[in-house]
Design an enzyme around this catalytic site. Sequence first.
Site, PDB file in Angstrom:
ATOM      1  N   HIS A  67      80.105  30.928  37.748  1.00  0.00           N
ATOM      2  CA  HIS A  67      80.179  32.345  37.384  1.00  0.00           C
ATOM      3  C   HIS A  67      80.567  32.528  35.922  1.00  0.00           C
ATOM      4  CE1 HIS A  67      82.202  36.285  37.046  1.00  0.00           C
ATOM      5  NE2 HIS A  67      81.236  36.684  37.847  1.00  0.00           N
ATOM      6  N   ARG A 127      69.465  38.101  38.884  1.00  0.00           N
ATOM      7  CA  ARG A 127      70.369  37.798  40.006  1.00  0.00           C
ATOM      8  C   ARG A 127      71.087  39.079  40.403  1.00  0.00           C
ATOM      9  NH1 ARG A 127      71.648  33.101  36.567  1.00  0.00           N
ATOM     10  NH2 ARG A 127      71.605  31.186  37.792  1.00  0.00           N
ATOM     11  N   GLU A 146      64.656  25.507  45.521  1.00  0.00           N
ATOM     12  CA  GLU A 146      65.978  25.000  45.165  1.00  0.00           C
ATOM     13  C   GLU A 146      66.570  24.133  46.271  1.00  0.00           C
ATOM     14  OE1 GLU A 146      68.410  28.370  44.156  1.00  0.00           O
ATOM     15  OE2 GLU A 146      67.639  29.568  45.800  1.00  0.00           O
ATOM     16  N   ASN A 187      69.627  24.567  39.483  1.00  0.00           N
ATOM     17  CA  ASN A 187      71.083  24.486  39.662  1.00  0.00           C
ATOM     18  C   ASN A 187      71.389  23.983  41.066  1.00  0.00           C
ATOM     19  OD1 ASN A 187      70.991  25.723  37.209  1.00  0.00           O
ATOM     20  ND2 ASN A 187      71.575  27.749  37.940  1.00  0.00           N
ATOM     21  N   CYS A 198      63.895  28.751  36.747  1.00  0.00           N
ATOM     22  CA  CYS A 198      64.907  29.712  36.297  1.00  0.00           C
ATOM     23  C   CYS A 198      66.301  29.105  36.366  1.00  0.00           C
ATOM     24  CB  CYS A 198      64.829  31.001  37.107  1.00  0.00           C
ATOM     25  SG  CYS A 198      64.999  30.738  38.868  1.00  0.00           S
TER      26      CYS A 198
END
Length: 782
Positions: free
Chosen positions: A418, A514, A657, A681, A729
């Site tokens: 975050h 997001r 992902e 990620n 992304c």
Amino acid sequence: MTGDDNYYTGEVDIISGASMKNVPNILWLEEIRKEDIISVGGKGASLGEMASLGLPVPRAFVVTAQAFRRFLVEADLEEKIFSSFEKLDVEDNAALEKAADNAKELVMMAKMPAIIKEEIKKAYKKMSAEDLIVAVRSSATAEDLPDASFAGQQETYLNIKGEANLLTSVQMCWASLYGARAIYYRAKQGFDDHTVNIAVVVQQLVHSEKAGVMFTSHPITGESNTIIEGSWGLGEAVVSGSVSPDKYVFDQRTEKVIDTLISNKKVEIIADGEHGTKLVDVSPARQDAQVLSDAEVAKLGMYGKIAENHYGIPQDVEWGIVKGTIYILQSRPITTIGAKKENKSMSGPKSEAKILLKGQGAAPGIASGKVVVIRDVKDTGSVREGDILVTKMTNPDMVPAMRKVAAIITDEGGMTCHAAIVSRELGTPAIVGTKTATKVLTNGQLITVDGEKGFIYEGLLPQAAAPVQGAAPQRLVAGHSSIITATSVKVNVSIPEAAARAAATGADGVGLLRIEHLILGLNKTPGWFIANNKEDEFIKELHDGIRIVMDAFPGKPVWVRTLDAPTDEFRNMQGGESEPHEHNPMLGWRGIRRDLQSPDQFRMQVEAFKRLWKEGYDNLGIMFPMVSHPDQFLAAKEMMRACGVDVENVTLGIMIEIPSSAIMIEEFLKCGIKFASFGTNDLVQYTLAIDRNNENVADMYQPQHPAVLHLIHTAIQMCRAYNVECSICGQAGSDPKMATWLVEHGISSISANIDAIVKIREAVARTEKRIILEAARSKDAE
Ligand code: PEP
Ligand code: MG
């Protein structure tokens, strides 16, 4: 400079150097030219220069640096102040604070010479017969280096009214020259305190009814289109990004307004009584009303052109309008975060600076400031503008504090946590995963953060940008949209307030919006809205947040991702008590798997999307996260159909992902996905079994691991075979090396962070050219 009736007539020539002799105590803006910077400081000189062009600058005069020197001499303060600095060890915090307090008290207690007092009073009266409300701003200057960039280290006092208050404020500005921070900087930069002066600008305060900013030429392409952004109230709302402003494009060649985009302006910043400002809701009737008439746009455009022609480069201008009168408040060259931070990083803190701690550089830039350790979100009230926020890990309720600080440091997390994501979008330097920052760093400690290298240095290093108090934050990241790439270069956005910065990169669209950051910012879980019959409120917030981003990218694809927040991120919010306690939230109830089991939560999101499609935002595409099997895509599509979406005619795609979705990509393609985007990620963490937020295994987190690259390569080839857009992304797309590899392997688009767009665009262009060149050469050789 033509001042006449207010020359200092004292006996002693107190000013060293010819340039300081015979300068009046007061100079009016109209008298000032840029050469007078040594007497009036950078701020005063720039205002004077603008006034001399005939731009409508609010009335102002400057109490010169020489007046300040005369005061020091007459009050016999020089020796007293400077001798106390002689043996001062500025690294000794307590001694520094003591010396600063002592010097400031000496300045405040001393009597201002009668002649200076009278001249200030006379000038103030000359501004207006009635007591005018003014801003009193420090404008510091060093004799040997006029533009010594002391911005932000001295004070500004707003809403000052009446002679007595004015005189006190001037003296307070003088005293602020001896603030601890200012003394420290000067010592570190090698400035001799004897030669540093301070001028004070006294300027009519403009309580704008509407205000904004203007880029005199297109900030990215340099086209002669002037772009004006405006909203209700003071300009701070536009500058800080708290409102989505109207946008006007004025063609300087035809002198016509060629584009007007009216936004929904929910809030405005207005004066709060005689002191301070407050954020208030805009009345419903004015929310969608057009702020500027064509005539006002044309007039602003003309002023912008005058400034640009004079300075020879495109300007970033702040303006305000009161009762139909336009004021130009500030004009400076268009600068960019990208350029600024890259420059700073290149020079970097000197190697002899002591490194206190290391972590992962998560958002580039160098900044100095005072540490404030936050152990509980309840304590964020103690965070001040320009502090360095140190905490275990940031979470959504900390975002307001994150907006204020000069840099952010966390104990935990990796490049995709975050703190890293939000800091990059705010353009705030950040270091994550230090493990011990909250233990090693102490409240009030002065440090410098290098968000590129991940180093935390002791003390305030001169290379760091001083936070500029009361000034506009840099808004733009340089883009080079003159570089055309066949591979689209898009941008990731997580918070609507970053939309303008993201759009200013000239990106080809948004490859990932997001929405969970937007929703987490509401501080209530989606379940809370459902349980409290407030679904409409949720839908409206979501719709409005997405629309801000859509408005910044007219006609360009914007892929909005459905909710993907792990349960632990919801826990601190209202409604969070109903969230399950999961052993491993990263592998838990998140992404599409949760939405498919929570039809109400999914439906609320779909309602927001439907509204946008209905409003004509055809460029909106929807992306499903954490999809592991084509059945999930089909189920989500069916749920959307049941909500009344014409699913065959909207753009629906998936994130890749989870390794299973890369492996089964052909089945997804057969089900009709319109695009796929690698969420590296997560793809990395699920392929390698490395927790992306765990600093202990951060060095094993390798986006370029052969297994990850293998999955990506296979999926790209399959998408190409089906002629379906394949994108990335995840954070890896912001790494030029990875971008190069992806282009070589045939990716159709790359969505990167705001701060990475320039380098990614360059890497993509270079790779494409190389591929073409190599093809041409091998053809020649045949
Ligand atoms: C990803 O996993 O790469 C991604 C972009 O999604 P997030 O970081 O939000 O999980
Ligand atoms: Mg993800």
